[in-house]
Design an enzyme around this catalytic site. Structure first.
Site, short mmCIF file in Angstrom:
data_model
loop_
_atom_site.label_atom_id
_atom_site.label_comp_id
_atom_site.label_asym_id
_atom_site.label_seq_id
_atom_site.Cartn_x
_atom_site.Cartn_y
_atom_site.Cartn_z
N LYS A 57 49.87 48.20 61.08
CA LYS A 57 50.80 47.06 60.93
C LYS A 57 51.55 46.81 62.23
O LYS A 57 51.85 45.67 62.56
CB LYS A 57 51.78 47.31 59.78
CG LYS A 57 51.10 47.27 58.42
CD LYS A 57 51.58 46.10 57.58
CE LYS A 57 50.58 45.70 56.51
NZ LYS A 57 50.86 46.14 55.19
N LYS A 104 39.09 46.60 55.50
CA LYS A 104 39.49 46.53 54.08
C LYS A 104 39.73 45.08 53.65
O LYS A 104 40.25 44.30 54.44
CB LYS A 104 40.80 47.33 53.95
CG LYS A 104 41.27 47.56 52.56
CD LYS A 104 42.65 48.20 52.55
CE LYS A 104 43.75 47.17 52.66
NZ LYS A 104 45.07 47.59 52.22
N LYS A 160 45.07 41.33 51.14
CA LYS A 160 45.68 40.12 50.60
C LYS A 160 46.49 39.35 51.62
O LYS A 160 46.80 38.19 51.42
CB LYS A 160 46.52 40.44 49.37
CG LYS A 160 47.66 41.42 49.57
CD LYS A 160 48.45 41.55 48.27
CE LYS A 160 48.74 42.96 47.87
NZ LYS A 160 49.47 43.77 48.85
P1 TYM Z 1 49.23 47.30 48.47
O1 TYM Z 1 50.10 46.23 47.96
O2 TYM Z 1 48.71 47.18 49.87
O3 TYM Z 1 47.98 47.49 47.54
C1 TYM Z 1 48.15 47.67 46.14
C2 TYM Z 1 47.13 48.60 45.55
O4 TYM Z 1 45.82 48.08 45.69
C3 TYM Z 1 45.00 48.98 46.42
N1 TYM Z 1 44.14 48.18 47.29
C4 TYM Z 1 42.82 48.32 47.37
N2 TYM Z 1 41.96 49.13 46.73
C5 TYM Z 1 40.65 49.01 47.04
N3 TYM Z 1 40.16 48.14 47.95
C6 TYM Z 1 40.98 47.30 48.61
N4 TYM Z 1 40.50 46.45 49.50
C7 TYM Z 1 42.38 47.37 48.33
N5 TYM Z 1 43.47 46.69 48.79
C8 TYM Z 1 44.54 47.20 48.15
C9 TYM Z 1 45.97 49.84 47.21
O5 TYM Z 1 45.42 51.10 47.54
C10 TYM Z 1 47.12 49.97 46.26
O6 TYM Z 1 46.89 50.97 45.28
N6 TYM Z 1 52.60 50.78 49.50
C11 TYM Z 1 51.80 50.22 48.43
C12 TYM Z 1 52.62 49.65 47.31
C13 TYM Z 1 53.56 50.65 46.75
C14 TYM Z 1 53.25 51.73 45.87
C15 TYM Z 1 54.48 52.37 45.64
C16 TYM Z 1 52.07 52.19 45.30
C17 TYM Z 1 54.90 50.67 46.99
N7 TYM Z 1 55.45 51.70 46.33
C18 TYM Z 1 54.55 53.51 44.82
C19 TYM Z 1 52.15 53.32 44.47
C20 TYM Z 1 53.37 53.96 44.25
C21 TYM Z 1 50.97 49.10 49.03
O7 TYM Z 1 51.29 48.55 50.04
O8 TYM Z 1 49.91 48.72 48.28
#
Ligand code: TYM
Length: 340
Positions: free
Chosen positions: A120, A202, A205
């Site tokens: 990032k 990856k 979004k």
């Molecule tokens: P975030 O918002 O980037 O993604 C949310 C969830 O989706 C999964 N994910 C994917 N899995 C497979 N292939 C992909 N291309 C893909 N893109 C996203 C991510 O692994 C995630 O599980 N920091 C976290 C959000 C968060 C969180 C938490 C998660 C904040 N606090 C506490 C668990 C527990 C995040 O940025 O995910």
């Protein structure tokens, strides 16, 4: 509900997603899909991580819209608000409070080593802010407040859950058993869905349409277009083989197909034996269209009912705060604050 929380009869599960962009097929297959089926077995907490979203500059109106849409999409994906606690992170102030405390137990070196921070920072060179750096302490707070047993996430978040363990162990080492150490729960298939046009990156979004992403709310026409232009390789016949190194594009499509149909890679190879990409790519597209169709239609219906959504997030915040406050009180007492 209050009694249920007090007795903790079930194991607990918790996860969240940042409303920093519209949910993708990656968010669905890597995360939400694995949350949905769990509410009978587990006491589940799922949230919109809006505090995390602002580590990258957001348009306020878009952030508000996406947070509500994300809630509607969670419900449309099968998360029944009666059986799961669905809430907005910023509405439960204990997240920010514990995030601060845990910052004081997370080391500079540990935070500097996080892959997501490095990525990032490279992408937002003009806005490498403190929030981006301390993001994992807030994520550790999100998790530890609820004392969950499992944290279902995609592959890319595993490192953050591991750092959460390190922080929790350090804190417990000083003050006794305050936090439970949860297990990351990463799906066997779909933990890392790649971009359709750049299968070494990856599916994300926060990127635009040209980067080969499919959104949960995309129309069937858009989804089919995205799959037809998916990058594969130059083989022409009998080309549907799983080989992540040599054929990353095809392997990604096979992962998506497998995750949506439940078929193994061997079964998929057999199904498309002798076929070219002209047949395989639209077949994957159609499967995704049919997987996402009921979700999109249901989410559109729920989005129209703003009063219902408000009742869900208000009740969710109430239930989440009840659990979070218990941990927070314990933490404040342990570190030496005067009780509130
Ligand atoms: P975030 O918002 O980037 O993604 C949310 C969830 O989706 C999964 N994910 C994917 N899995 C497979 N292939 C992909 N291309 C893909 N893109 C996203 C991510 O692994 C995630 O599980 N920091 C976290 C959000 C968060 C969180 C938490 C998660 C904040 N606090 C506490 C668990 C527990 C995040 O940025 O995910």
């Amino acid at each position: 509900m209050t009694e249920e929380i007090r007795e903790q009869p079930k194991k607990r599960m918790l996860s969240g997603i940042k409303p920093s962009g519209d949910l993708t097929l990656g968010s669905y297959l890597g995360a939400i899909r694995n949350w949905g089926a769990r509410s009978e077995e587990f006491d589940c907490f799922y949230f919109m991580a809006d505090l995390h979203a602002i580590t990258v500059r957001q348009n306020p109106a878009d952030l508000r819209r996406r947070t509500l849409e994300q809630l509607a999409q969670y419900i449309a994906c099968g998360l029944d608000p009666e059986k799961n606690t669905l809430f907005i992170q910023s509405q439960v102030p204990q997240h920010a409070e514990l995030g601060w405390v845990l910052n004081c137990y997370a080391m500079f070196g540990e935070l500097s080593r996080m892959t997501q921070f490095k990525d990032k920072s490279a992408k937002n060179a003009d806005n490498i802010n403190g929030g981006l750096f301390t993001y994992p302490s807030l994520m550790a707070a999100d998790i530890l407040l609820y004392q969950p047993d499992y944290v279902p996430v995609g592959e890319d978040q595993k490192q953050h859950v591991e750092l959460c363990h390190t922080i929790a162990r350090r804190f417990n080492g000083i003050y006794g058993d305050v936090f439970k150490l949860p297990e990351p729960y990463v799906p066997k298939v779909g933990a890392r869905i790649m971009s359709l046009t750049n299968p070494t990156a990856k599916m994300s979004k926060s990127e635009n349409e040209d980067t080969g992403r499919v959104l949960l709310m995309d129309t069937p026409e858009t989804i089919m277009r995205q799959f037809k232009r998916a990058i594969t390789d130059s083989d022409t016949e009998n080309c549907v083989h799983y080989d992540k190194e040599k054929k990353p594009g095809v392997s990604n499509l096979m992962t998506i197909y497998s995750a949506c149909t439940g078929k193994s890679y061997a079964e998929i190879e057999q199904e498309f034996a002798g076929c070219g990409y002209g047949k395989f790519k639209p077949a994957v597209g159609e499967t995704v269209v049919e997987t996402l169709r009921p979700i999109r239609e249901e989410a559109q219906r729920i989005m129209k009912d703003k009063a219902y959504l408000e009742s869900v997030y208000k009740e969710g915040a109430r239930r989440a705060s009840f659990v979070a406050e218990k941990t927070m009180r314990k933490v404040y007492k342990k570190v030496g604050f005067i009780g509130r």
